[in-house]
Scaffold this active site. Sequence first.
Site, PDB file in Angstrom:
ATOM      1  N   GLU A   1      70.250  36.024  62.684  1.00 45.98           N
ATOM      2  CA  GLU A   1      69.324  36.578  61.706  1.00 45.98           C
ATOM      3  C   GLU A   1      68.126  37.159  62.442  1.00 45.98           C
ATOM      4  O   GLU A   1      67.417  36.440  63.149  1.00 45.98           O
ATOM      5  CB  GLU A   1      68.839  35.535  60.691  1.00 45.98           C
ATOM      6  CG  GLU A   1      69.825  35.189  59.603  1.00 45.98           C
ATOM      7  CD  GLU A   1      69.211  34.340  58.493  1.00 45.98           C
ATOM      8  OE1 GLU A   1      67.974  34.442  58.285  1.00 45.98           O
ATOM      9  OE2 GLU A   1      69.967  33.593  57.854  1.00 45.98           O
TER      10      GLU A   1
ATOM     11  N   GLU B   1      69.829  26.944  59.165  1.00 46.13           N
ATOM     12  CA  GLU B   1      68.444  26.492  59.049  1.00 46.13           C
ATOM     13  C   GLU B   1      68.298  25.112  58.405  1.00 46.13           C
ATOM     14  O   GLU B   1      67.813  24.985  57.276  1.00 46.13           O
ATOM     15  CB  GLU B   1      67.622  27.532  58.275  1.00 46.13           C
ATOM     16  CG  GLU B   1      67.551  28.873  58.998  1.00 46.13           C
ATOM     17  CD  GLU B   1      66.765  29.923  58.239  1.00 46.13           C
ATOM     18  OE1 GLU B   1      66.422  29.686  57.062  1.00 46.13           O
ATOM     19  OE2 GLU B   1      66.500  30.990  58.804  1.00 46.13           O
TER      20      GLU B   1
END
Length: 380
Positions: A311, A205
């Site tokens: 995720e 991220e």
Amino acid sequence: MKKSIYKTGIYRRFRSHAMAFSTCLLVTACGSSGGSSTSTPPLSNTPPTSQQEQRIELPDTEQNSLGDALSASDAVQQMGIGINLGNTLDAPFEGDWALAGEEYYIEAFKNAGFKHVRIPITWGNHVDEASPYQIDAEFLNRVETIVNWVLSRDLIAIINVHHDEWLKSDYDNVSNLNRFDSIWMQVSARFKNAPSNLIFEIINEPRGLTEPQLNELNKRALSIIRNETSNRLVIFAGNEWSAIDRLLAIDNPDPTDPFLIGNFHSYDPWEFAGICTQSWGSNLDKQDLRDIYVQAYEWSVANNVPVIVNEFGSAKYDFQNPENVCDQSQREEYLRTHVQYAFEFGIAGTFWDDGGSFSTYDRATDSWGPEMLILTGNQR
């Protein structure tokens, strides 16, 4: 697709703990997982000037090729549904956010039927802040110990650079770039001869990086990894929170490299899966989620790169506002739908288990919640 706005709850709390992190370049032999480097190569052929640090160059090393190499597509097929060892090595210090890692967790993951384990790692508090940016030997040994717990059980392991905000918040700082490069130089050397079921994930991220910056970072990190090993599997994702639209927007770091896996994250919609302020389960809800997987599948086919969603998950309650509780039956249906689409489109998935609100595994009691059978029932 609506742009994902997830990660405003528990993750931002964790990101607020982010400290100035650092990295390293020395590739000393510290008990490598297959025994690798011996001598320490020079850090750079171009010494820094007194005014400004220069970008480090790749060390001279002998590239190896893994004899047991997995193809990217075979690996994704084998990975099926896995689980994150979240809030462990990605915490500022192990034990800060969840119970410290124990080998029996990995045994429990294996026995439950999970096929891979992602081990998020935040390096900054364990790496020198100045050249040569050496990783603390004790921490690197700890990383290797946990990796070996996974590999010894014939599971696929993923390690990455996770909450290292010092890079994401100040990308143009040459020292930060060198620290990041140094992490991957050391990690690539340390695990050079580890079996092919160890996979590297470039960065988690990368919020705050532009697409051109991330394209540059991904290419650079891949070149560092390839400098050591020609066929280690490498995962890359898009910027910001790594939603599917971000993967679609960036470049493949090397379209000629057959050992790459694309990645996205999905807690969509965050209002349900993250902060429990809305319900979920209508036909439209399921279609919206399916559209995400369709986009991932179509990107995979167009780019000839298999895909993982490493995720996904659903909170039991909003960490910051614990009075907001998600309906358990809706949570279970949400996870069931993720798993259904993952298998339908040939996308491996990694459930986010943080030992807290997002968990299904109770680390203290070595016991499972009802989510486990939803996640692993069709691969046990």
